[in-house]
Motif scaffolding. Sequence first.
Motif, PDB file in Angstrom:
ATOM      1  N   THR A  52       2.623   7.869 -11.635  1.00  0.00           N
ATOM      2  CA  THR A  52       2.712   6.408 -11.634  1.00  0.00           C
ATOM      3  C   THR A  52       1.808   5.905 -12.740  1.00  0.00           C
ATOM      4  N   TYR A  53       1.703   4.599 -12.887  1.00  0.00           N
ATOM      5  CA  TYR A  53       0.791   4.032 -13.884  1.00  0.00           C
ATOM      6  C   TYR A  53      -0.103   3.006 -13.209  1.00  0.00           C
ATOM      7  N   ALA A  54      -1.187   2.662 -13.868  1.00  0.00           N
ATOM      8  CA  ALA A  54      -2.195   1.790 -13.263  1.00  0.00           C
ATOM      9  C   ALA A  54      -1.838   0.318 -13.475  1.00  0.00           C
ATOM     10  N   ALA A  55      -1.157  -0.267 -12.481  1.00  0.00           N
ATOM     11  CA  ALA A  55      -0.893  -1.707 -12.511  1.00  0.00           C
ATOM     12  C   ALA A  55      -2.145  -2.451 -12.040  1.00  0.00           C
ATOM     13  N   ASP A  56      -2.966  -1.761 -11.258  1.00  0.00           N
ATOM     14  CA  ASP A  56      -4.287  -2.242 -10.852  1.00  0.00           C
ATOM     15  C   ASP A  56      -5.307  -1.179 -11.275  1.00  0.00           C
ATOM     16  N   LYS A  57      -6.521  -1.241 -10.794  1.00  0.00           N
ATOM     17  CA  LYS A  57      -7.528  -0.252 -11.163  1.00  0.00           C
ATOM     18  C   LYS A  57      -7.043   1.147 -10.775  1.00  0.00           C
ATOM     19  N   PRO A  58      -7.235   2.157 -11.660  1.00  0.00           N
ATOM     20  CA  PRO A  58      -6.793   3.521 -11.357  1.00  0.00           C
ATOM     21  C   PRO A  58      -7.367   4.057 -10.046  1.00  0.00           C
ATOM     22  N   THR A  59      -8.624   3.731  -9.742  1.00  0.00           N
ATOM     23  CA  THR A  59      -9.230   4.214  -8.499  1.00  0.00           C
ATOM     24  C   THR A  59      -8.525   3.636  -7.281  1.00  0.00           C
ATOM     25  N   VAL A  60      -8.090   2.383  -7.388  1.00  0.00           N
ATOM     26  CA  VAL A  60      -7.347   1.733  -6.302  1.00  0.00           C
ATOM     27  C   VAL A  60      -5.983   2.397  -6.145  1.00  0.00           C
ATOM     28  N   THR A  61      -5.374   2.744  -7.272  1.00  0.00           N
ATOM     29  CA  THR A  61      -4.060   3.388  -7.264  1.00  0.00           C
ATOM     30  C   THR A  61      -4.119   4.737  -6.556  1.00  0.00           C
ATOM     31  N   VAL A  62      -5.111   5.557  -6.900  1.00  0.00           N
ATOM     32  CA  VAL A  62      -5.263   6.875  -6.279  1.00  0.00           C
ATOM     33  C   VAL A  62      -5.524   6.742  -4.786  1.00  0.00           C
ATOM     34  N   LYS A  63      -6.410   5.842  -4.416  1.00  0.00           N
ATOM     35  CA  LYS A  63      -6.748   5.631  -3.002  1.00  0.00           C
ATOM     36  C   LYS A  63      -5.522   5.187  -2.209  1.00  0.00           C
ATOM     37  N   LYS A  64      -4.659   4.427  -2.841  1.00  0.00           N
ATOM     38  CA  LYS A  64      -3.468   3.908  -2.173  1.00  0.00           C
ATOM     39  C   LYS A  64      -2.452   5.016  -1.882  1.00  0.00           C
ATOM     40  N   TYR A  65      -2.239   5.903  -2.840  1.00  0.00           N
ATOM     41  CA  TYR A  65      -1.153   6.879  -2.727  1.00  0.00           C
ATOM     42  C   TYR A  65      -1.530   8.214  -2.091  1.00  0.00           C
ATOM     43  N   ARG A  66      -2.784   8.631  -2.211  1.00  0.00           N
ATOM     44  CA  ARG A  66      -3.151   9.978  -1.785  1.00  0.00           C
ATOM     45  C   ARG A  66      -2.796  10.274  -0.321  1.00  0.00           C
ATOM     46  N   PRO A  67      -3.099   9.395   0.647  1.00  0.00           N
ATOM     47  CA  PRO A  67      -2.728   9.699   2.040  1.00  0.00           C
ATOM     48  C   PRO A  67      -1.223   9.878   2.224  1.00  0.00           C
ATOM     49  N   PHE A  68      -0.429   9.038   1.567  1.00  0.00           N
ATOM     50  CA  PHE A  68       1.021   9.155   1.703  1.00  0.00           C
ATOM     51  C   PHE A  68       1.529  10.448   1.091  1.00  0.00           C
ATOM     52  N   LEU A  69       0.984  10.845  -0.044  1.00  0.00           N
ATOM     53  CA  LEU A  69       1.421  12.077  -0.699  1.00  0.00           C
ATOM     54  C   LEU A  69       1.086  13.300   0.160  1.00  0.00           C
ATOM     55  N   THR A  70      -0.039  13.240   0.859  1.00  0.00           N
ATOM     56  CA  THR A  70      -0.391  14.329   1.782  1.00  0.00           C
ATOM     57  C   THR A  70       0.605  14.374   2.935  1.00  0.00           C
ATOM     58  N   PHE A  71       0.919  13.207   3.480  1.00  0.00           N
ATOM     59  CA  PHE A  71       1.930  13.098   4.548  1.00  0.00           C
ATOM     60  C   PHE A  71       3.274  13.657   4.066  1.00  0.00           C
ATOM     61  N   LEU A  72       3.685  13.267   2.859  1.00  0.00           N
ATOM     62  CA  LEU A  72       4.971  13.687   2.315  1.00  0.00           C
ATOM     63  C   LEU A  72       5.012  15.193   2.083  1.00  0.00           C
ATOM     64  N   SER A  73       3.932  15.757   1.566  1.00  0.00           N
ATOM     65  CA  SER A  73       3.905  17.206   1.315  1.00  0.00           C
ATOM     66  C   SER A  73       4.011  17.984   2.622  1.00  0.00           C
ATOM     67  N   ASN A  74       3.345  17.496   3.673  1.00  0.00           N
ATOM     68  CA  ASN A  74       3.415  18.172   4.978  1.00  0.00           C
ATOM     69  C   ASN A  74       4.827  18.127   5.549  1.00  0.00           C
ATOM     70  N   ARG A  75       5.457  16.959   5.479  1.00  0.00           N
ATOM     71  CA  ARG A  75       6.820  16.819   6.004  1.00  0.00           C
ATOM     72  C   ARG A  75       7.821  17.647   5.190  1.00  0.00           C
ATOM     73  N   LEU A  76       7.653  17.651   3.874  1.00  0.00           N
ATOM     74  CA  LEU A  76       8.534  18.446   3.028  1.00  0.00           C
ATOM     75  C   LEU A  76       8.402  19.929   3.353  1.00  0.00           C
ATOM     76  N   GLY A  77       7.167  20.352   3.617  1.00  0.00           N
ATOM     77  CA  GLY A  77       6.932  21.745   3.980  1.00  0.00           C
ATOM     78  C   GLY A  77       7.670  22.130   5.247  1.00  0.00           C
ATOM     79  N   GLU A  78       7.688  21.202   6.217  1.00  0.00           N
ATOM     80  CA  GLU A  78       8.392  21.461   7.476  1.00  0.00           C
ATOM     81  C   GLU A  78       9.900  21.553   7.259  1.00  0.00           C
TER      82      GLU A  78
END
Length: 293
Positions: A44-70
């Motif tokens: 993605t790209y930083a439409a807001d502060k990069p640190t805010v962007t990472v904080k926003k997406y990281r939990p969802f990406l972890t959730f998605l990786s776990n579900r994809l693994g299943e």
Amino acid sequence: MQTASKHHNKPAGMGRLWLVFCVCLMALLAPMTARAEITLTFGTYAADKPTVTVKKYRPFLTFLSNRLGEVLGEKVVIRMTVAKEYQEGIDQLANGEVDFARFGPASYVHVMKQNPDIRIVAMESKKGRKRFKGVIVVHRDSTITHLSDLAGLSFAFGDELSTIGRYLAQSQLLEAGIDSGDLHTYEYLGRHDLVGEAVGAGKFTAGALKESTYKKLIAKGVPIRILASFDNVTKPWLASSTLSEEVLLAMREIMLSSENEEIVRRVSKNGFLQGADSDYDLIRDAMEQSQAF
């Protein structure tokens, strides 16, 4: 005869030892093969502060990786990269440097021009709809009441490839009878939060930003108010042309069926919807109109 017998038994014994060694080695390697993993890169790209962007997406990406693994029966690891500028992020997806991405609508239109084989995984939902608001703001104490009042004054846009921060805002100004020549000055500041803060600080008379960023800035005490609002299309999550169909379909299935997951609501408050290229015709029209700005 006895001596000959002993001579022939020695290699046979060594052969048995070698066989045992091979069997043991295969047993050791088998679990390693079973633990093969799929590694994906999210961009993605930083439409807001990069640190805010990472904080926003990281939990969802972890959730998605776990579900994809299943679903896929293999361990899935998702890495994340945040481009500093819109064009960099567009190039990364078009060139297959990232496997999937979350873009703004205008960036989707641009990336499809670079690589028509990009596919929509899903669109974000706003209360079950595919539209939400962008806003043009002025200082809280400004006496301006109409967009036409901005003639001869200054305007802050976001990134030059931003849907709200450029194309839709310029379309709105043109409809109010204002083009670039009618403004005293204008600049592209890159991020939505920078636009709102600049208007609040009196550096620009008005500026365009997304409604969610406006609400965050108001909560922080930035003195701005809405002058005008307009429709935008929700953001698409996109798959590169190189992502396998199996992973794409699994990802789509997970995203379309997970609206009630708390972690999902952090990136898309109301989950996801099935998306189509035609959903972004509104944006294509605005991009075409903005050429007259």
